[in-house]
Design an enzyme around this catalytic site. Sequence first.
Site, mmCIF file in Angstrom:
data_model
loop_
_atom_site.group_PDB
_atom_site.id
_atom_site.type_symbol
_atom_site.label_atom_id
_atom_site.label_comp_id
_atom_site.label_asym_id
_atom_site.label_seq_id
_atom_site.Cartn_x
_atom_site.Cartn_y
_atom_site.Cartn_z
ATOM 1 N N VAL A 11 -7.767 -13.931 34.314
ATOM 2 C CA VAL A 11 -6.706 -12.934 34.355
ATOM 3 C C VAL A 11 -7.001 -11.747 33.446
ATOM 4 O O VAL A 11 -6.412 -10.673 33.602
ATOM 5 C CB VAL A 11 -5.343 -13.578 33.994
ATOM 6 C CG1 VAL A 11 -5.221 -13.792 32.491
ATOM 7 C CG2 VAL A 11 -4.180 -12.746 34.518
ATOM 8 N N SER A 12 -7.914 -11.907 32.520
ATOM 9 C CA SER A 12 -8.185 -10.874 31.521
ATOM 10 C C SER A 12 -9.266 -9.901 31.979
ATOM 11 O O SER A 12 -10.416 -10.307 32.192
ATOM 12 C CB SER A 12 -8.625 -11.517 30.202
ATOM 13 O OG SER A 12 -9.150 -10.543 29.325
ATOM 14 N N PRO A 13 -8.937 -8.611 32.087
ATOM 15 C CA PRO A 13 -9.976 -7.637 32.439
ATOM 16 C C PRO A 13 -11.020 -7.493 31.348
ATOM 17 O O PRO A 13 -12.190 -7.219 31.624
ATOM 18 C CB PRO A 13 -9.196 -6.333 32.644
ATOM 19 C CG PRO A 13 -7.936 -6.502 31.855
ATOM 20 C CD PRO A 13 -7.620 -7.962 31.928
ATOM 21 N N ALA A 15 -12.117 -9.949 29.492
ATOM 22 C CA ALA A 15 -13.022 -11.077 29.676
ATOM 23 C C ALA A 15 -14.027 -10.775 30.783
ATOM 24 O O ALA A 15 -15.219 -11.108 30.666
ATOM 25 C CB ALA A 15 -12.231 -12.343 29.998
#
Length: 215
Positions: A11-13, A15
């Site tokens: 979900v983390s851009p 990451a």
Amino acid sequence: MKQLTFYFDFVSPYAYLAFERLPQALQGLSYTVRYQPVLLAGLLQHHGQRAPAELEPKRVWIYRQVAWQAHRLGVPLRMPAAHPFNPLSLLRLALACPEAGDTPNRHVCEKVFRHVWEGGLAADDPARLAALAAELAPRQDPAGDAVKQALRHATEEAARRGVFGVPTIEVDGRLFWGLDSLDMLAACLGGEPWFDGPQWDDAARVPLGVTFGRP
């Protein structure tokens, strides 16, 4: 050769960008990577943090900064149709691909990250998820209790080790958080003398002063 543990949630851009950037950032250094999916929401709950997207001006700024960072790094990125989304199905799919007790390889992680962050489509669309699962051909049942427990345990263990957000990279017990920590990580792996001095430990000894937002 150092072993790195790369903690991430699809979900983390940040990451995603760190995942794509990692080989270039650490080029010439000797290391292996263990890719460990964790549930960001679980980390936030454990540490009593609010999700970045819960504050609207911050959410908008993150998307703008992410777009700029992708442009600057030359990494293809199009925001999914809606964000944030529930990443559980993707995390469980990734963990279901290797044998039980192992973590997904870079190829699997790349496929899932790009499913989310290239194309601008809904990351949690059932038809797209089914197609992705068919392509990856997981060895375990992504909806099975074993995979669910593996994700829960990985998240709890990461929190116990001090991981509070993603991406976080651990090496020799040291945690490097965020896309902008890759240069610091490279310096550490490259033998920068600063890491042999007192500064790392001294930073943890600074006493807590005012606690904002509390009575």
